[in-house]
Design a protein around this motif. Structure first.
Motif, PDB file in Angstrom:
ATOM      1  N   GLN A  52       0.829  -1.203   0.000  1.00  0.00           N
ATOM      2  CA  GLN A  52       0.000   0.000   0.000  1.00  0.00           C
ATOM      3  C   GLN A  52       0.867   1.259   0.000  1.00  0.00           C
ATOM      4  OE1 GLN A  52      -2.517  -0.441   3.428  1.00  0.00           O
ATOM      5  NE2 GLN A  52      -3.925  -1.877   2.418  1.00  0.00           N
ATOM      6  N   ARG A  77       2.320   1.740  -3.446  1.00  0.00           N
ATOM      7  CA  ARG A  77       1.337   2.312  -4.371  1.00  0.00           C
ATOM      8  C   ARG A  77       1.114   3.789  -4.090  1.00  0.00           C
ATOM      9  NH1 ARG A  77      -1.312  -2.805  -3.696  1.00  0.00           N
ATOM     10  NH2 ARG A  77      -2.622  -1.942  -2.047  1.00  0.00           N
ATOM     11  N   GLN A  78       1.061   4.157  -2.802  1.00  0.00           N
ATOM     12  CA  GLN A  78       0.877   5.567  -2.454  1.00  0.00           C
ATOM     13  C   GLN A  78       2.051   6.413  -2.930  1.00  0.00           C
ATOM     14  OE1 GLN A  78      -1.795   6.989  -1.200  1.00  0.00           O
ATOM     15  NE2 GLN A  78      -2.907   5.048  -1.020  1.00  0.00           N
ATOM     16  N   GLU A 129       4.053   5.676  -5.419  1.00  0.00           N
ATOM     17  CA  GLU A 129       3.980   5.758  -6.886  1.00  0.00           C
ATOM     18  C   GLU A 129       2.942   6.785  -7.311  1.00  0.00           C
ATOM     19  OE1 GLU A 129       3.136   1.796  -8.056  1.00  0.00           O
ATOM     20  OE2 GLU A 129       5.224   1.105  -7.900  1.00  0.00           O
ATOM     21  N   GLU A 130       1.811   6.823  -6.621  1.00  0.00           N
ATOM     22  CA  GLU A 130       0.772   7.801  -6.931  1.00  0.00           C
ATOM     23  C   GLU A 130       1.262   9.224  -6.674  1.00  0.00           C
ATOM     24  OE1 GLU A 130      -2.960   9.133  -8.207  1.00  0.00           O
ATOM     25  OE2 GLU A 130      -1.941   7.200  -8.387  1.00  0.00           O
ATOM     26  N   ILE A 131       1.987   9.416  -5.563  1.00  0.00           N
ATOM     27  CA  ILE A 131       2.543  10.737  -5.254  1.00  0.00           C
ATOM     28  C   ILE A 131       3.551  11.156  -6.316  1.00  0.00           C
ATOM     29  CG2 ILE A 131       4.005  11.980  -3.615  1.00  0.00           C
ATOM     30  CD1 ILE A 131       2.652  10.367  -1.387  1.00  0.00           C
ATOM     31  N   ARG A 180       3.619  10.139  -9.437  1.00  0.00           N
ATOM     32  CA  ARG A 180       2.888  10.454 -10.669  1.00  0.00           C
ATOM     33  C   ARG A 180       2.245  11.837 -10.581  1.00  0.00           C
ATOM     34  NH1 ARG A 180      -2.079  10.321 -12.541  1.00  0.00           N
ATOM     35  NH2 ARG A 180      -2.910   9.650 -10.524  1.00  0.00           N
ATOM     36  N   LEU A 181       1.667  12.160  -9.416  1.00  0.00           N
ATOM     37  CA  LEU A 181       1.055  13.478  -9.250  1.00  0.00           C
ATOM     38  C   LEU A 181       2.112  14.581  -9.331  1.00  0.00           C
ATOM     39  CD1 LEU A 181      -1.494  12.731  -6.375  1.00  0.00           C
ATOM     40  CD2 LEU A 181      -2.007  13.139  -8.790  1.00  0.00           C
ATOM     41  N   THR A 216       2.963  15.040 -12.886  1.00  0.00           N
ATOM     42  CA  THR A 216       1.891  15.770 -13.579  1.00  0.00           C
ATOM     43  C   THR A 216       1.960  17.257 -13.262  1.00  0.00           C
ATOM     44  OG1 THR A 216       0.468  13.811 -13.481  1.00  0.00           O
ATOM     45  CG2 THR A 216      -0.600  15.926 -13.877  1.00  0.00           C
TER      46      THR A 216
END
Length: 216
Positions: free
Chosen positions: A158, A161-162, A164-166, A168-169, A172
């Motif tokens: 988890q 994944r968090q 990786e999401e951070i 990616r954000l 962006t």
């Protein structure tokens, strides 16, 4: 002749019975007197064990001529009250709370091999029980550890994944920031060009007006 003979036999039997009765009464009187005299006066004697013999006799006094009170099995734990080294007997209280005398050679200061073996077997059983309980506890701890490791791995996934999401954000946001910078730069450049063109055109109009005034 036969009748006097029968009478003589009866008289003899009566005399023999009387003599034997008196002898038994004297023996019982001596035994009872010895038994009364040999009653324990101290109930706090040391503990001893009957040695490894099949059994030994418990008597009313310190000698083989005293009345039998029963027998004591080998390995029995007894309480030693006193000893009679001269006659080789010891006064004891057995596990059935009987007070009497047994031969001193059968009184041992240590447990019999049988009782020691029973104690060792009982101790071994207790140790096996403890080992079994420890094994069960270790198994339970192992299951708990496995469950904790599973939860840890799940939590790590988890977190990954968090992260990786951070990432990616952030990427962006950086792209949007670069895009906005380029857009503002482009707008500024266009505005600059437009301003230059306007200034150039205004300059041309100003020169034409000066030229027209000179001709007039």
């Amino acid at each position: 002749m036969q009748k006097p003979a029968y009478l003589a036999i009866l008289v003899c039997l009566t005399l023999l019975y009387s003599v034997s009765g008196e002898s038994q009464a004297q023996t019982d009187a001596v035994s009872n007197e010895a038994e009364k005299r040999n009653q324990p006066s101290d109930q706090n004697g040391d503990f001893r064990w009957v040695s490894d013999k099949l059994f030994t006799y418990l008597r009313a006094g310190p000698g083989t001529n005293y009345r039998l009170l029963g027998s004591i099995t080998a390995g029995t734990k007894v309480q030693l009250l006193q000893t009679n080294s001269e006659d080789g007997f010891a006064e004891i209280i057995d596990d059935r709370q009987r007070t009497g005398w047994i031969e001193l050679k059968f009184v041992s200061p240590s447990q019999s091999a049988k009782e020691q073996l029973e104690d060792v077997a009982a101790s071994l059983t207790q140790q096996n029980t403890k080992v079994t309980n420890l094994q069960a506890e270790l198994s339970a701890n192992a299951l708990n550890l496995e469950s904790l490791n599973t939860q840890k791995n799940k939590f790590n996934r988890q977190v990954t994944r968090q992260l990786e999401e951070i990432a990616r954000l952030n990427e962006t946001i950086e792209k949007r920031g670069r895009s906005n910078s380029i857009e503002w730069f482009t707008r500024g450049a266009i505005l600059g060009v437009v301003a230059l063109l306007i200034g150039y055109i205004l300059g041309l109009f100003g020169r034409k007006r000066k030229s027209s005034g000179r001709l007039i």
